[in-house]
Design an enzyme around this catalytic site. Structure first.
Site, PDB file in Angstrom:
ATOM      1  N   ASP A 147      -2.019   5.108  -5.922  1.00 40.72           N
ATOM      2  CA  ASP A 147      -2.339   4.412  -4.677  1.00 40.72           C
ATOM      3  C   ASP A 147      -2.559   2.923  -4.933  1.00 40.72           C
ATOM      4  O   ASP A 147      -3.599   2.523  -5.465  1.00 40.72           O
ATOM      5  CB  ASP A 147      -3.585   5.027  -4.037  1.00 40.72           C
ATOM      6  CG  ASP A 147      -3.981   4.320  -2.750  1.00 40.72           C
ATOM      7  OD1 ASP A 147      -3.091   3.768  -2.082  1.00 40.72           O
ATOM      8  OD2 ASP A 147      -5.181   4.302  -2.429  1.00 40.72           O
TER       9      ASP A 147
ATOM     10  N   ASP B  24       0.835  -1.202   0.000  1.00 43.88           N
ATOM     11  CA  ASP B  24       0.000   0.000   0.000  1.00 43.88           C
ATOM     12  C   ASP B  24       0.870   1.252   0.000  1.00 43.88           C
ATOM     13  O   ASP B  24       1.461   1.613   1.025  1.00 43.88           O
ATOM     14  CB  ASP B  24      -0.917  -0.007   1.226  1.00 43.88           C
ATOM     15  CG  ASP B  24      -1.946   1.110   1.185  1.00 43.88           C
ATOM     16  OD1 ASP B  24      -1.951   1.864   0.203  1.00 43.88           O
ATOM     17  OD2 ASP B  24      -2.741   1.218   2.145  1.00 43.88           O
TER      18      ASP B  24
END
Length: 589
Positions: A428, A220
């Site tokens: 992202d 992430d």
């Protein structure tokens, strides 16, 4: 030989080709192939050659020149130009074919010559695929962008007894706080597994502790803290892929540690002065959360040159997870935080001088998913990358840049930017899908009602007339089409859709830097066999005015976050293996 016969003239050089090719195991070196064409102009040889050509028309043989008879001059090269030029071109074409078949590297396989030095500081991680554990839809699609929650007021206090952490929860006054950003820099290779559908995430593994144990972590770039489910004891944990991490007394981070002060720097002075440990809570954009205490332990990393390093790193010992995280933790053990914050893993490794401040990932477009990620600069291509500036505001800890416009095919979409000229785009990997601003999204589709019964508008209106019909009964994503024929892959329907082009840069740039998203980068095939749009309305996520590029649109690209030079780059890639690695052994099985 009679004395009155004149000596035969020496063979003459009529053509020369010198080709330098790099060897397959070291592109920075060269291998030279030299070809010569000689002719013998003596009367005897001409008669013999004429007779042989009539009986057996064979091509002339090539012989290396003898230095004692070699006299080179430019005029010798040009008589009878057409024939010799044809021979030169034939040899050149053969060499190019040979080069293309032997050296079919993709762009990221071409690296600086200093990559061959012994002192490499790069780590490559696999991205793993969760085979058939769940089916992700819009309702449970991964979307993190986690932020630390302020714990002032009545805090979460955990006491340390007998070497374990025992949490005692009390009322929490939740308030989102931002974290300062810091450049991170380093390199290390990690194989990845995962996919967009049905699993909705990509994960790698890390080896932590003594004795060392493996843990699968969700990659992430939008999260700060790396955390692992732990036995403290655990009040709310998913089963996970591996046994819970069990900290010792010596692993618990004291409250006065600099990294603890970093995540709690916005708390009021005097907050929990008697605390002997550092508590945290993270709330993610999808309203899930993780609560725990900070720990420090050994992280076992193998550098690209094969040497082993075991730095002590700080991570979260997570004993209470809520929301969608419990779904993603069925086959993983936690989150790998890769943002620009000081507490992120790459920042910590960089501060210890182990790596440079660079993060990269490459997600395959293959149906099986997977890819790799790396920490450090050694695997960044020296050429062929498209680069854009990395902004420090408004999101200091996130990887984002300015975007000028979006085109669907040749048609522009309204960005809905605040100043009507430039907007923001955020990269992202914690988001499964891509999110557009409300204005850009509405120019692709329009809603008839609020039950995901959507009809095509403007850009996508031609899709229904090309053999695809909207199927509102498919719950996978808000917009799905049913085809009149079986859909085996996106390739079967990509002719009905167009490429999305994102133009990056600033309003002062004459030429923009382009990021192209083919139909494979925004479409998925649902369990019902429909084709679904993997671009969602981002008006209610993050700040509502930012383009968020999720995993679906980052596939097939080597994406690099260079925090040293504050830039973001990308280049097309097959993402099968990094650089000179023929395979990643830890991807096997």
């Amino acid at each position: 030989m009679d004395s009155d016969e004149s000596p035969s003239p020496p063979p003459q050089l009529t053509g020369v080709v010198i080709i330098t090719l790099p060897p397959p195991n070291n592109p920075s070196l060269g291998k030279t192939i030299t070809a010569y064409t000689l002719t013998d102009n003596s009367p005897q040889s001409q008669q013999t050659r004429h007779r042989q050509q009539q009986e057996h028309p064979l091509p002339p043989q090539l012989h290396p020149p003898q230095n004692s008879q070699f006299n080179f001059s430019l005029p010798m090269l040009f008589p009878g130009l057409p024939r010799k030029l044809f021979l030169f071109l034939a040899i050149s074409i053969f060499a190019l074919i040979l080069y293309g078949s032997v050296f079919s590297y993709t762009l990221q396989d071409r690296y600086k010559s200093n990559n061959d030095d012994e002192n490499k500081e790069s780590f490559v991680f696999p991205l793993y695929h969760k085979f058939g554990i769940r089916e992700v839809s819009q309702r449970d699609a991964e979307f993190k962008l986690g932020r630390f929650v302020d714990l002032d007021g009545e805090s979460v206090v955990a006491s340390v007894n007998d070497g374990i952490i025992r949490p005692h929860k009390s009322k929490i006054n939740k308030k989102l706080v931002s974290s300062n950003a810091v450049a991170v820099d380093s390199s290390s290779i990690f194989p990845l597994r995962g996919n967009i559908y049905p699993d909705g995430l990509y994960f790698t593994y890390m080896i932590v502790g003594n004795p060392p144990r493996p843990y699968y972590l969700d990659m992430d770039t939008g999260s700060d803290l790396t955390w692992i489910q732990c036995d403290a004891p655990c009040s709310s944990c998913a089963k996970g892929a591996n046994p819970l991490y069990k900290p010792r007394m010596g692993n618990i981070l004291p409250y006065k540690d600099s990294l603890c002060m970093e995540i709690q720097r916005n708390h009021k002075p005097g907050y929990c002065e008697t605390c002997q440990q550092c508590d945290y809570e993270i709330e993610y954009a999808d309203h899930s959360s993780s609560m725990g205490v900070l720990a420090r332990d050994e992280l076992h990393l193998t550098i690209e040159n094969g040497s082993l390093t075991k730095p002590n790193v700080v991570f979260g010992c997570a004993y209470d997870q809520q929301g969608l995280l419990l779904n993603t933790l069925v086959k993983t053990d936690g989150i790998l935080g890769l943002s620009r914050a000081k507490v992120s893993l790459p920042s910590q490794l960089a501060s210890q001088g182990i790596i440079k401040n660079v993060v990269g990932h490459c997600l395959t477009t293959n149906a099986g998913g997977g890819g790799y990620m790396f920490l450090g600069h050694d695997l960044v291509p020296s050429w062929g990358m498209a680069w854009v500036p990395m902004l420090d505001s408004p999101f200091m800890e996130l990887y984002h840049t300015e975007i000028l416009k979006i085109n669907y095919g040749s048609s522009p979409l309204n960005l809905g930017a605040r100043n009507s000229q430039v907007g923001w785009a955020l990269f992202d990997t914690g988001s499964s899908y891509t999110y557009f601003t409300k204005q850009a999204y509405s120019e692709l589709i329009a809603s008839k009602d609020q039950h995901f019964s959507l009809c095509p508008l403007m850009q996508l209106k031609e899709v229904s007339s090309d053999g695809l019909v909207l199927d509102a009964s498919d719950p996978t994503l808000p917009v799905c089409w049913r085809a009149k024929f079986p859909i085996r892959s996106i390739v079967d329907v990509k002719q009905f859709f167009k490429t999305l082009t994102l133009h990056f840069g600033s309003k002062w740039q004459i030429v923009s830097t382009k990021f192209r998203i083919s139909p494979e980068g925004y479409l998925v095939i649902s369990k019902k066999g429909n084709i679904c749009l993997g671009i969602l309305d981002g008006s209610e996520v993050h700040n509502g005015s930012t383009i968020i590029l999720g995993d679906i649109s980052l596939r097939g690209q080597l994406v690099v976050y260079d925090n040293v030079n504050k830039r973001i780059g990308w280049a097309k890639s097959h993402c099968m293996n990094p650089g000179r690695f023929k395979s990643l052994p830890f991807l096997e099985g």
